[in-house]
Design a protein around this motif. Sequence first.
Motif, PDB file in Angstrom:
ATOM      1  N   ILE A 151       0.829  -1.227   0.000  1.00  0.00           N
ATOM      2  CA  ILE A 151       0.000   0.000   0.000  1.00  0.00           C
ATOM      3  C   ILE A 151       0.853   1.263   0.000  1.00  0.00           C
ATOM      4  CG2 ILE A 151      -2.108  -1.001   0.987  1.00  0.00           C
ATOM      5  CD1 ILE A 151      -1.081   0.140   3.745  1.00  0.00           C
ATOM      6  N   ALA A 152       2.186   1.104   0.001  1.00  0.00           N
ATOM      7  CA  ALA A 152       3.096   2.242  -0.157  1.00  0.00           C
ATOM      8  C   ALA A 152       4.437   1.671  -0.601  1.00  0.00           C
ATOM      9  CB  ALA A 152       3.271   3.006   1.154  1.00  0.00           C
ATOM     10  N   GLU A 153       5.100   2.428  -1.477  1.00  0.00           N
ATOM     11  CA  GLU A 153       6.399   1.967  -1.966  1.00  0.00           C
ATOM     12  C   GLU A 153       7.478   2.963  -1.584  1.00  0.00           C
ATOM     13  OE1 GLU A 153       6.467   1.202  -6.179  1.00  0.00           O
ATOM     14  OE2 GLU A 153       4.606   0.023  -6.096  1.00  0.00           O
ATOM     15  N   THR A 154       8.691   2.458  -1.495  1.00  0.00           N
ATOM     16  CA  THR A 154       9.834   3.346  -1.369  1.00  0.00           C
ATOM     17  C   THR A 154      10.953   2.764  -2.219  1.00  0.00           C
ATOM     18  OG1 THR A 154      11.192   4.600   0.208  1.00  0.00           O
ATOM     19  CG2 THR A 154      10.798   2.312   0.730  1.00  0.00           C
ATOM     20  N   GLU A 155      12.014   3.540  -2.420  1.00  0.00           N
ATOM     21  CA  GLU A 155      13.081   3.108  -3.321  1.00  0.00           C
ATOM     22  C   GLU A 155      14.422   3.178  -2.618  1.00  0.00           C
ATOM     23  OE1 GLU A 155      15.339   5.538  -5.415  1.00  0.00           O
ATOM     24  OE2 GLU A 155      16.379   3.684  -5.884  1.00  0.00           O
ATOM     25  N   TYR A 156      15.158   2.071  -2.651  1.00  0.00           N
ATOM     26  CA  TYR A 156      16.522   2.044  -2.131  1.00  0.00           C
ATOM     27  C   TYR A 156      17.275   1.031  -2.974  1.00  0.00           C
ATOM     28  CZ  TYR A 156      20.291   2.255   1.373  1.00  0.00           C
ATOM     29  OH  TYR A 156      21.503   2.451   2.027  1.00  0.00           O
ATOM     30  N   GLY A 157      17.806   1.487  -4.087  1.00  0.00           N
ATOM     31  CA  GLY A 157      18.384   0.566  -5.062  1.00  0.00           C
ATOM     32  C   GLY A 157      17.297  -0.073  -5.923  1.00  0.00           C
ATOM     33  N   ILE A 158      16.254  -0.569  -5.293  1.00  0.00           N
ATOM     34  CA  ILE A 158      15.078  -1.111  -5.975  1.00  0.00           C
ATOM     35  C   ILE A 158      13.829  -0.510  -5.310  1.00  0.00           C
ATOM     36  CG2 ILE A 158      15.799  -3.394  -6.854  1.00  0.00           C
ATOM     37  CD1 ILE A 158      14.406  -3.488  -3.566  1.00  0.00           C
ATOM     38  N   ASN A 159      12.683  -0.684  -5.953  1.00  0.00           N
ATOM     39  CA  ASN A 159      11.425  -0.304  -5.295  1.00  0.00           C
ATOM     40  C   ASN A 159      10.954  -1.474  -4.441  1.00  0.00           C
ATOM     41  OD1 ASN A 159      11.048   2.297  -6.424  1.00  0.00           O
ATOM     42  ND2 ASN A 159      10.426   1.343  -8.336  1.00  0.00           N
ATOM     43  N   TYR A 160      10.496  -1.183  -3.246  1.00  0.00           N
ATOM     44  CA  TYR A 160       9.996  -2.255  -2.370  1.00  0.00           C
ATOM     45  C   TYR A 160       8.841  -1.736  -1.514  1.00  0.00           C
ATOM     46  CZ  TYR A 160      12.715  -0.063   1.377  1.00  0.00           C
ATOM     47  OH  TYR A 160      13.207   0.827   2.292  1.00  0.00           O
ATOM     48  N   SER A 161       8.282  -2.628  -0.702  1.00  0.00           N
ATOM     49  CA  SER A 161       7.096  -2.266   0.092  1.00  0.00           C
ATOM     50  C   SER A 161       7.475  -1.443   1.317  1.00  0.00           C
ATOM     51  CB  SER A 161       6.371  -3.531   0.583  1.00  0.00           C
ATOM     52  OG  SER A 161       5.926  -4.296  -0.506  1.00  0.00           O
ATOM     53  N   ALA A 162       6.950  -0.223   1.396  1.00  0.00           N
ATOM     54  CA  ALA A 162       7.112   0.581   2.602  1.00  0.00           C
ATOM     55  C   ALA A 162       5.986   0.283   3.573  1.00  0.00           C
ATOM     56  CB  ALA A 162       7.107   2.063   2.254  1.00  0.00           C
ATOM     57  N   ALA A 163       4.854  -0.233   3.023  1.00  0.00           N
ATOM     58  CA  ALA A 163       3.735  -0.603   3.890  1.00  0.00           C
ATOM     59  C   ALA A 163       2.908  -1.683   3.195  1.00  0.00           C
ATOM     60  CB  ALA A 163       2.869   0.607   4.218  1.00  0.00           C
ATOM     61  N   GLY A 171       1.015  -3.112   8.019  1.00  0.00           N
ATOM     62  CA  GLY A 171       2.419  -3.159   8.412  1.00  0.00           C
ATOM     63  C   GLY A 171       3.163  -2.013   7.766  1.00  0.00           C
ATOM     64  N   THR A 172       4.061  -1.391   8.524  1.00  0.00           N
ATOM     65  CA  THR A 172       4.919  -0.357   7.935  1.00  0.00           C
ATOM     66  C   THR A 172       6.369  -0.747   8.157  1.00  0.00           C
ATOM     67  OG1 THR A 172       5.003   0.998   9.957  1.00  0.00           O
ATOM     68  CG2 THR A 172       3.262   1.513   8.364  1.00  0.00           C
ATOM     69  N   GLN A 173       7.159  -0.689   7.107  1.00  0.00           N
ATOM     70  CA  GLN A 173       8.591  -0.939   7.253  1.00  0.00           C
ATOM     71  C   GLN A 173       9.243   0.229   7.995  1.00  0.00           C
ATOM     72  OE1 GLN A 173      10.666  -3.773   6.336  1.00  0.00           O
ATOM     73  NE2 GLN A 173      11.693  -2.500   7.869  1.00  0.00           N
ATOM     74  N   PHE A 174       8.689   1.408   7.795  1.00  0.00           N
ATOM     75  CA  PHE A 174       9.245   2.598   8.449  1.00  0.00           C
ATOM     76  C   PHE A 174       8.705   2.706   9.878  1.00  0.00           C
ATOM     77  CE2 PHE A 174       5.491   3.751   6.015  1.00  0.00           C
ATOM     78  CZ  PHE A 174       4.724   4.454   6.923  1.00  0.00           C
ATOM     79  N   HIS A 175       9.319   3.628  10.626  1.00  0.00           N
ATOM     80  CA  HIS A 175       8.914   3.860  12.015  1.00  0.00           C
ATOM     81  C   HIS A 175       8.034   5.104  12.088  1.00  0.00           C
ATOM     82  CE1 HIS A 175      11.449   0.927  14.152  1.00  0.00           C
ATOM     83  NE2 HIS A 175      12.231   1.050  13.099  1.00  0.00           N
ATOM     84  N   PRO A 176       6.724   4.965  12.142  1.00  0.00           N
ATOM     85  CA  PRO A 176       5.887   6.164  12.234  1.00  0.00           C
ATOM     86  C   PRO A 176       6.187   6.965  13.500  1.00  0.00           C
ATOM     87  CG  PRO A 176       4.557   4.167  12.539  1.00  0.00           C
ATOM     88  CD  PRO A 176       5.919   3.730  12.113  1.00  0.00           C
ATOM     89  N   GLU A 177       6.583   6.265  14.562  1.00  0.00           N
ATOM     90  CA  GLU A 177       6.843   6.954  15.838  1.00  0.00           C
ATOM     91  C   GLU A 177       8.112   7.794  15.790  1.00  0.00           C
ATOM     92  OE1 GLU A 177       7.492   3.857  15.177  1.00  0.00           O
ATOM     93  OE2 GLU A 177       9.175   3.081  16.343  1.00  0.00           O
ATOM     94  N   LYS A 178       8.906   7.644  14.712  1.00  0.00           N
ATOM     95  CA  LYS A 178      10.142   8.411  14.585  1.00  0.00           C
ATOM     96  C   LYS A 178      10.143   9.255  13.323  1.00  0.00           C
ATOM     97  CE  LYS A 178      12.151   7.417  18.256  1.00  0.00           C
ATOM     98  NZ  LYS A 178      12.710   8.466  19.144  1.00  0.00           N
ATOM     99  N   SER A 179       8.999   9.300  12.636  1.00  0.00           N
ATOM    100  CA  SER A 179       8.944   9.979  11.341  1.00  0.00           C
ATOM    101  C   SER A 179       8.288  11.352  11.434  1.00  0.00           C
ATOM    102  CB  SER A 179       8.221   9.106  10.322  1.00  0.00           C
ATOM    103  OG  SER A 179       8.932   7.909  10.099  1.00  0.00           O
ATOM    104  N   SER A 180       8.600  12.050  12.517  1.00  0.00           N
ATOM    105  CA  SER A 180       8.162  13.432  12.685  1.00  0.00           C
ATOM    106  C   SER A 180       6.644  13.571  12.513  1.00  0.00           C
ATOM    107  CB  SER A 180       8.953  14.317  11.714  1.00  0.00           C
ATOM    108  OG  SER A 180       8.832  15.662  12.059  1.00  0.00           O
ATOM    109  N   ASP A 181       6.197  14.696  11.963  1.00  0.00           N
ATOM    110  CA  ASP A 181       4.753  14.971  11.876  1.00  0.00           C
ATOM    111  C   ASP A 181       4.043  14.000  10.946  1.00  0.00           C
ATOM    112  OD1 ASP A 181       5.536  17.025  13.441  1.00  0.00           O
ATOM    113  OD2 ASP A 181       5.232  18.605  11.958  1.00  0.00           O
TER     114      ASP A 181
END
Lengths: 194, 242
Positions: A151-163, A171-181
């Motif tokens: 449901i969300a993509e990000t890119e780091y060398g390749i495109n992959y699932s951010a959520a 599920g979120t690969q990123f940390h919402p609790e550390k991603s500011s506003d």
Amino acid sequence: MKIVIINYGAGNIQSIKFAIERLGYKAVLSHDADEIKTADKVIFPGVGEASSAMKKLRESGLDSLIPQLTQPVLGICLGMQLMCNSSEEGHTKGLGIFDVDVVKFSPGVKVPQIGWNQIAKLKSDLFENVEENSHIYLVHSFYAPICGETIAETEYGINYSAALKKDNFYGTQFHPEKSSDVGERILGNFLGSV
Amino acid sequence: MDIKDGRTVKGVNFVDLRDAGDPVELAEIYSREGADELVFLDISATEQKRKTLADLVYRVAEKVNIPFTVGGGISSIEDVDVLLHNGADKVSINSSAVKNPQLINDLVSKFGSQCIVVAIDAKQIEGEWIVHLVGGKVPTERKLFEWAKEVEERGAGEILFTSMDHDGTKDGFANGALARLSGELNIPVIASGGAGTTSHFIDTFKEGKADAALAASVFHFKEIGIGNLKQELRENGIPVRI
């Protein structure tokens, strides 16, 4: 509203608790099956190594409990990865909620990826009022490839699932609790509208 | 932020410390202004230091919604455990790693690479970059580039490199050494020491190939605004979160 953060001895859960409190809610840390089953919202955190985290889940029976939950569940970082079919990290089976296998970043990029990146192709109510290409904070060496549940993509060398999302599971690969506003908005969406 | 007895302090070349405010208040201000990450380094040498630092970490985690790293006197698994449990995202080790390099492996296998930063302070002695301890006062036998490589091989997630020759000078970062580190390593390198103007930041990303840049006094004493700095970085083609 009852929010339970699953406490199975994996990682920095204090930050998630504080982030929830900044949004005006209260959260309970627990590994108790009844406590988790009766929650309105469940957060499944995780920082650390996949196979040892799975071992902890199996020891406490949480591995069979989590996939049966019917209320909204949000896996964060390793939590999201453990909700997938398997992980290359320690070659472990996962909880099998998301139909995707977690793999390691290929050589050519610095691993772990530690820092801010952008999310795009946002789908789902989790990202209500979140702009395309917003910055989020990530710390990881393994990733879930793009799949039908992305449901969300990000890119780091390749495109992959951010959520990822399937039914009541997010599920979120990123940390919402550390991603500011932006992160607080996403966490707020999970606690509020989803 | 350098922390001494619970206050933010700033000196030049680690001496002549001046008070720069309450760390939690500053942390909130910096995160609002757009800082991407905060680093707290406890330089106090009191007996109750461990507890003071754990309390500070807890109070920062309560207020701040961006990642932060904590360092200063960390020398065991127990030290790290306490700080992470109080809400730190990463810890930074320095002298204890030089004295006992195995500590890096032990911390990495217990907590993961992602939260273990190794800070390296170095300065040039007869043209050679030499690792120093105790805020740059004590030279070691170790050479910067060899030590950095070893730190990476032992599993550290990031290197925070401070040039003691540049720290406090406001004359720019050590871009030559940084570019070499960045080229030789496959983990992120954070540039520290020497920030004085916005162009110094642009240079350290472009010439120094730094993955991140750290500064203290230019922000504490409001010589550079974080918002303006990031705007200028973006205008100069450096990808930043705004």
